[in-house]
Scaffold this motif. Structure first.
Motif, PDB file in Angstrom:
ATOM      1  N   GLN A   1       0.836  -1.195   0.000  1.00 25.13           N
ATOM      2  CA  GLN A   1       0.000   0.000   0.000  1.00 25.13           C
ATOM      3  C   GLN A   1       0.871   1.245   0.000  1.00 25.13           C
ATOM      4  N   ARG A   2       1.185   1.700  -1.179  1.00 21.75           N
ATOM      5  CA  ARG A   2       2.038   2.874  -1.339  1.00 21.75           C
ATOM      6  C   ARG A   2       1.156   4.084  -1.627  1.00 21.75           C
ATOM      7  N   PHE A   3       1.286   5.092  -0.765  1.00 17.41           N
ATOM      8  CA  PHE A   3       0.435   6.267  -0.848  1.00 17.41           C
ATOM      9  C   PHE A   3       1.111   7.384  -1.636  1.00 17.41           C
ATOM     10  N   LEU A   4       0.309   8.315  -2.061  1.00 20.09           N
ATOM     11  CA  LEU A   4       0.781   9.427  -2.877  1.00 20.09           C
ATOM     12  C   LEU A   4       1.922  10.194  -2.220  1.00 20.09           C
ATOM     13  N   GLU A   5       1.882  10.361  -0.924  1.00 23.71           N
ATOM     14  CA  GLU A   5       2.921  11.126  -0.237  1.00 23.71           C
ATOM     15  C   GLU A   5       4.319  10.571  -0.499  1.00 23.71           C
ATOM     16  N   THR A   6       4.440   9.266  -0.621  1.00 21.08           N
ATOM     17  CA  THR A   6       5.744   8.656  -0.899  1.00 21.08           C
ATOM     18  C   THR A   6       6.271   9.126  -2.248  1.00 21.08           C
ATOM     19  N   TYR A   7       5.395   9.131  -3.239  1.00 17.12           N
ATOM     20  CA  TYR A   7       5.807   9.593  -4.572  1.00 17.12           C
ATOM     21  C   TYR A   7       6.152  11.085  -4.546  1.00 17.12           C
ATOM     22  N   LEU A   8       5.397  11.858  -3.789  1.00 17.03           N
ATOM     23  CA  LEU A   8       5.673  13.301  -3.728  1.00 17.03           C
ATOM     24  C   LEU A   8       7.012  13.580  -3.055  1.00 17.03           C
ATOM     25  N   ARG A   9       7.401  12.748  -2.094  1.00 19.55           N
ATOM     26  CA  ARG A   9       8.731  12.893  -1.483  1.00 19.55           C
ATOM     27  C   ARG A   9       9.817  12.535  -2.490  1.00 19.55           C
ATOM     28  N   GLU A  10       9.585  11.494  -3.288  1.00 17.42           N
ATOM     29  CA  GLU A  10      10.575  11.067  -4.279  1.00 17.42           C
ATOM     30  C   GLU A  10      10.662  12.026  -5.461  1.00 17.42           C
ATOM     31  N   TRP A  11       9.550  12.659  -5.795  1.00 13.49           N
ATOM     32  CA  TRP A  11       9.469  13.554  -6.951  1.00 13.49           C
ATOM     33  C   TRP A  11       8.908  14.899  -6.508  1.00 13.49           C
ATOM     34  N   PRO A  12       9.694  15.671  -5.762  1.00 15.15           N
ATOM     35  CA  PRO A  12       9.185  16.920  -5.188  1.00 15.15           C
ATOM     36  C   PRO A  12       8.714  17.936  -6.218  1.00 15.15           C
ATOM     37  N   GLU A  13       9.142  17.801  -7.481  1.00 13.93           N
ATOM     38  CA  GLU A  13       8.688  18.753  -8.488  1.00 13.93           C
ATOM     39  C   GLU A  13       7.176  18.690  -8.687  1.00 13.93           C
ATOM     40  N   LEU A  14       6.541  17.598  -8.291  1.00 15.31           N
ATOM     41  CA  LEU A  14       5.088  17.493  -8.410  1.00 15.31           C
ATOM     42  C   LEU A  14       4.348  18.109  -7.230  1.00 15.31           C
ATOM     43  N   GLY A  15       5.040  18.303  -6.133  1.00 16.75           N
ATOM     44  CA  GLY A  15       4.401  18.760  -4.903  1.00 16.75           C
ATOM     45  C   GLY A  15       3.803  20.140  -4.952  1.00 16.75           C
ATOM     46  N   ASP A  16       4.310  21.002  -5.804  1.00 12.37           N
ATOM     47  CA  ASP A  16       3.794  22.368  -5.878  1.00 12.37           C
ATOM     48  C   ASP A  16       2.605  22.501  -6.822  1.00 12.37           C
ATOM     49  N   SER A  17       2.265  21.448  -7.484  1.00 11.47           N
ATOM     50  CA  SER A  17       1.168  21.497  -8.451  1.00 11.47           C
ATOM     51  C   SER A  17      -0.092  20.889  -7.855  1.00 11.47           C
ATOM     52  N   ASP A  18      -1.058  21.751  -7.532  1.00 12.96           N
ATOM     53  CA  ASP A  18      -2.338  21.238  -7.036  1.00 12.96           C
ATOM     54  C   ASP A  18      -2.988  20.328  -8.063  1.00 12.96           C
ATOM     55  N   ALA A  19      -2.884  20.692  -9.329  1.00 14.09           N
ATOM     56  CA  ALA A  19      -3.511  19.886 -10.388  1.00 14.09           C
ATOM     57  C   ALA A  19      -2.910  18.477 -10.420  1.00 14.09           C
ATOM     58  N   ALA A  20      -1.599  18.368 -10.314  1.00 14.55           N
ATOM     59  CA  ALA A  20      -0.949  17.056 -10.316  1.00 14.55           C
ATOM     60  C   ALA A  20      -1.341  16.267  -9.073  1.00 14.55           C
ATOM     61  N   ARG A  21      -1.351  16.922  -7.915  1.00 11.64           N
ATOM     62  CA  ARG A  21      -1.719  16.217  -6.676  1.00 11.64           C
ATOM     63  C   ARG A  21      -3.163  15.742  -6.723  1.00 11.64           C
ATOM     64  N   VAL A  22      -4.068  16.575  -7.234  1.00 10.22           N
ATOM     65  CA  VAL A  22      -5.472  16.190  -7.336  1.00 10.22           C
ATOM     66  C   VAL A  22      -5.619  15.000  -8.283  1.00 10.22           C
ATOM     67  N   GLU A  23      -4.963  15.059  -9.432  1.00 12.13           N
ATOM     68  CA  GLU A  23      -5.039  13.960 -10.399  1.00 12.13           C
ATOM     69  C   GLU A  23      -4.498  12.668  -9.795  1.00 12.13           C
ATOM     70  N   LEU A  24      -3.352  12.754  -9.133  1.00 11.17           N
ATOM     71  CA  LEU A  24      -2.743  11.554  -8.556  1.00 11.17           C
ATOM     72  C   LEU A  24      -3.524  11.027  -7.355  1.00 11.17           C
ATOM     73  N   LEU A  25      -4.107  11.911  -6.575  1.00 17.00           N
ATOM     74  CA  LEU A  25      -4.931  11.462  -5.452  1.00 17.00           C
ATOM     75  C   LEU A  25      -6.193  10.779  -5.976  1.00 17.00           C
ATOM     76  N   GLY A  26      -6.765  11.319  -7.038  1.00 19.36           N
ATOM     77  CA  GLY A  26      -7.915  10.665  -7.661  1.00 19.36           C
ATOM     78  C   GLY A  26      -7.554   9.281  -8.170  1.00 19.36           C
ATOM     79  N   ALA A  27      -6.377   9.156  -8.772  1.00 15.88           N
ATOM     80  CA  ALA A  27      -5.919   7.852  -9.263  1.00 15.88           C
ATOM     81  C   ALA A  27      -5.703   6.886  -8.101  1.00 15.88           C
ATOM     82  N   GLU A  28      -5.149   7.396  -7.000  1.00 15.69           N
ATOM     83  CA  GLU A  28      -4.973   6.535  -5.823  1.00 15.69           C
ATOM     84  C   GLU A  28      -6.326   6.041  -5.319  1.00 15.69           C
ATOM     85  N   CYS A  29      -7.309   6.920  -5.271  1.00 15.77           N
ATOM     86  CA  CYS A  29      -8.642   6.524  -4.811  1.00 15.77           C
ATOM     87  C   CYS A  29      -9.249   5.461  -5.727  1.00 15.77           C
TER      88      CYS A  29
END
Length: 122
Positions: A72-100
């Motif tokens: 069970q790997r959560f989005l936060e792990t990917y955001l730590r590994e790829w911090p360039e995505l962390g500042d993008s609300d659109a990317a986080r929303v898309e990836l959180l939707g995919a996780e759901c």
């Protein structure tokens, strides 16, 4: 705050779609063969305008395969590994939707309280 360069709705030309497809296929094949592959080897260079789109798609595929095998790997792990995505609300929303969606496939859909605690700004 939206980071310049990360667009979840950007139009891709034929060569960009082909590059995206190749990267996703290589990751899927690695998972199916039981081998590992580093995202860095699949991503276009940082100056390439489709890099972030490819990264987002790779994360979606990787997360689904991990959940499928019980990791069970959560989005936060990917955001730590790829911090360039962390500042993008659109990317986080898309990836959180995919996780759901992935979690729903395995009947582990998160509750709204969990999502609010994990991503209060979203």
């Amino acid at each position: 705050m939206e980071t310049v360069g990360i667009s979840t709705t950007a139009k891709l030309d034929d060569s960009s779609w082909a590059a995206l497809g190749r990267a996703v296929r290589r990751l899927e094949e690695a998972w199916q063969n039981g081998s590992t592959v580093e995202f860095d080897t699949l991503l276009p260079p940082s100056c390439n305008p489709i890099r972030d789109r490819v990264l987002i798609e790779l994360i979606k595929v990787d997360q689904e395969f991990r959940w499928r095998r019980g990791e069970q790997r959560f989005l936060e792990t990917y955001l730590r590994e790829w911090p360039e995505l962390g500042d993008s609300d659109a990317a986080r929303v898309e990836l959180l939707g995919a996780e759901c969606l992935t979690r729903a496939m395995f009947e582990k859909l998160p509750r709204s309280e969990e999502l609010q605690a994990r991503f209060p700004s979203l």
